[in-house]
Design an enzyme around this catalytic site. Structure first.
Site, PDB file in Angstrom:
ATOM      1  N   ASP A  83     -18.345  23.959   0.879  1.00  0.00           N
ATOM      2  CA  ASP A  83     -19.766  23.832   0.565  1.00  0.00           C
ATOM      3  C   ASP A  83     -20.411  22.722   1.396  1.00  0.00           C
ATOM      4  O   ASP A  83     -21.566  22.837   1.823  1.00  0.00           O
ATOM      5  CB  ASP A  83     -19.957  23.540  -0.918  1.00  0.00           C
ATOM      6  CG  ASP A  83     -19.665  24.758  -1.795  1.00  0.00           C
ATOM      7  OD1 ASP A  83     -19.398  25.841  -1.233  1.00  0.00           O
ATOM      8  OD2 ASP A  83     -19.699  24.621  -3.032  1.00  0.00           O
ATOM      9  N   ASN A  85     -28.825  21.163  -2.854  1.00  0.00           N
ATOM     10  CA  ASN A  85     -28.157  20.863  -4.121  1.00  0.00           C
ATOM     11  C   ASN A  85     -28.913  19.875  -4.995  1.00  0.00           C
ATOM     12  O   ASN A  85     -29.286  20.192  -6.110  1.00  0.00           O
ATOM     13  CB  ASN A  85     -26.749  20.325  -3.853  1.00  0.00           C
ATOM     14  CG  ASN A  85     -25.716  21.422  -3.760  1.00  0.00           C
ATOM     15  OD1 ASN A  85     -26.035  22.598  -3.854  1.00  0.00           O
ATOM     16  ND2 ASN A  85     -24.473  21.049  -3.575  1.00  0.00           N
TER      17      ASN A  85
END
EC number: 2.7.1.23
Length: 283
Positions: free
Chosen positions: A67, A137
Site C-alpha cells: 500500500d 488515506n
C-alpha cells in the site's frame, strides 16, 4: 479499452522486486504494450523512461510493493491520472491486494479489460500560508516534540464541534479507515463510501470518540496551546507545522484515486484475511 502504455512502479527495496518487475515488463512487451518506469530505474528493468511519454498517454499503472508504494507514487506523480492496480510483494494489502501467485492471470484480465475502476475519495489540506497537500488515506495533526497532550479545536462548516486534548487527530478517508485510524480505535468504513472520519489519538477524555462527517463539510483545526508547533503529516509524509493559534483546513479534493478491482479480489475477502477474522458461514 485497448492498453497501449503501462507505467510500472516497483518498490526496489522488496526482495525479488527486480526479477518480478522484469518478468511483468517482458510479459507486457510480448503483447506490444509500451512499458515505462521512473527514469532512475527504467534502464535497470528494461523499460522506457516515464518522461518519454505524455502522462495522459499512460493507460494503466501497475504498483509492485505494498500500500505504501501506491501512496508514494501518488505523491510523487500527481500528473498521472490512470487507474492503479496493486501487486503485493509482501503481506496482503488493502489497496495492493493482488498476491504474487496471481500476477499473470491478473495481467491477462487487465489486457482484456476485465476489471472495474473504483474512484476513491481524496482529501486536500491547506495551511494559512496556502501550502497544500493531497491524501488518500489520512491527514494527521500530531503533538510532535511536545511532551504532553495538545488542545486542538475543530470547526465543521463554521460550527464548533469540540476541543480535543489528545496526542493528536487523524482525519481519514474511508480508504484510510483501515490504517492509522483503525489502530487508534476508529471504525472501518467501506471504501466506496464518501465520508470523513475524525479519530482522536489517545484523548484525555474517554468520551471523545471517532465521528464520521459528510465529504461536503469543510473542517478547520486550530492549535490552541502555547507550546512547540504541532506537525501535520499526510499518508506518512511529513511536511507542515502549525504554530500556536494557527489553523489548518481540510476538505474533499477535486481529484480521486482510481483503483482497479479485478475478478476474485473483493474488499471483504481482503478485510477478512488482513484482520485475521475467523468467522464462518453457518447453516
Amino acid at each position: 479499452m485497448k492498453v497501449k502504455t503501462v507505467a510500472l512502479f516497483p518498490n526496489m527495496q522488496k526482495s525479488q522486486s527486480t526479477s518480478i518487475t522484469m518478468g511483468v515488463r517482458e510479459f507486457l512487451f510480448q503483447r506490444n504494450v509500451n512499458v515505462v518506469a521512473e527514469d532512475l530505474i527504467a534502464e535497470q528493468i528494461g523499460a522506457n523512461p516515464l518522461t518519454s511519454v505524455d502522462p495522459n498517454e499512460v493507460d494503466l499503472i501497475i504498483s509492485l510493493g505494498g500500500d505504501g508504494t501506491i501512496l508514494r507514487l501518488l505523491q510523487r506523480h500527481p500528473e498521472l491520472k490512470a487507474p492503479i492496480v496493486g501487486i503485493n510483494l509482501g503481506s496482503l494489502g488493502f489497496m495492493a491486494d493482488i498476491p504474487i501467485v496471481d500476477i499473470y492471470p491478473a495481467l491477462e484480465d487487465l489486457l482484456k479489460g476485465n476489471f472495474k475502476v473504483q474512484e476513491r475519495l481524496m482529501m486536500k489540506g491547506t495551511t494559512i500560508h496556502k501550502e497544500t497537500c493531497l491524501a488518500v488515506n489520512e491527514i494527521v495533526v500530531h503533538r510532535a516534540k511536545n511532551p504532553s497532550l495538545v488542545d486542538l479545536a475543530i470547526h465543521v462548516d463554521g460550527m464548533y464541534l469540540n476541543t480535543f486534548s489528545a496526542d493528536g487527530l487523524i482525519i481519514s478517508s474511508p480508504s484510510g479507515s483501515t490504517a492509522y485510524s483503525l489502530a487508534a480505535g476508529g471504525p472501518i468504513l467501506t471504501p466506496d463510501l464518501e465520508a470523513f472520519l475524525i479519530t482522536p489519538i489517545c484523548p484525555h477524555t474517554i468520551s471523545n470518540r471517532p465521528i464520521v462527517l459528510m465529504p461536503k463539510d469543510h473542517i478547520k483545526i486550530q492549535y490552541l496551546n502555547e507550546y512547540e508547533p504541532v506537525e501535520v503529516t499526510y499518508d506518512g509524509f511529513a511536511n507542515f507545522h502549525i504554530a500556536t493559534g494557527e489553523v489548518f483546513y481540510i476538505q474533499k479534493a477535486e481529484r480521486t484515486c482510481s483503483l482497479i478491482s479485478l475478478p476474485g479480489h473483493d474488499y471483504f475477502s481482503t478485510l477478512r484475511q488482513k484482520l485475521g477474522w475467523a468467522g464462518t458461514l453457518k447453516n
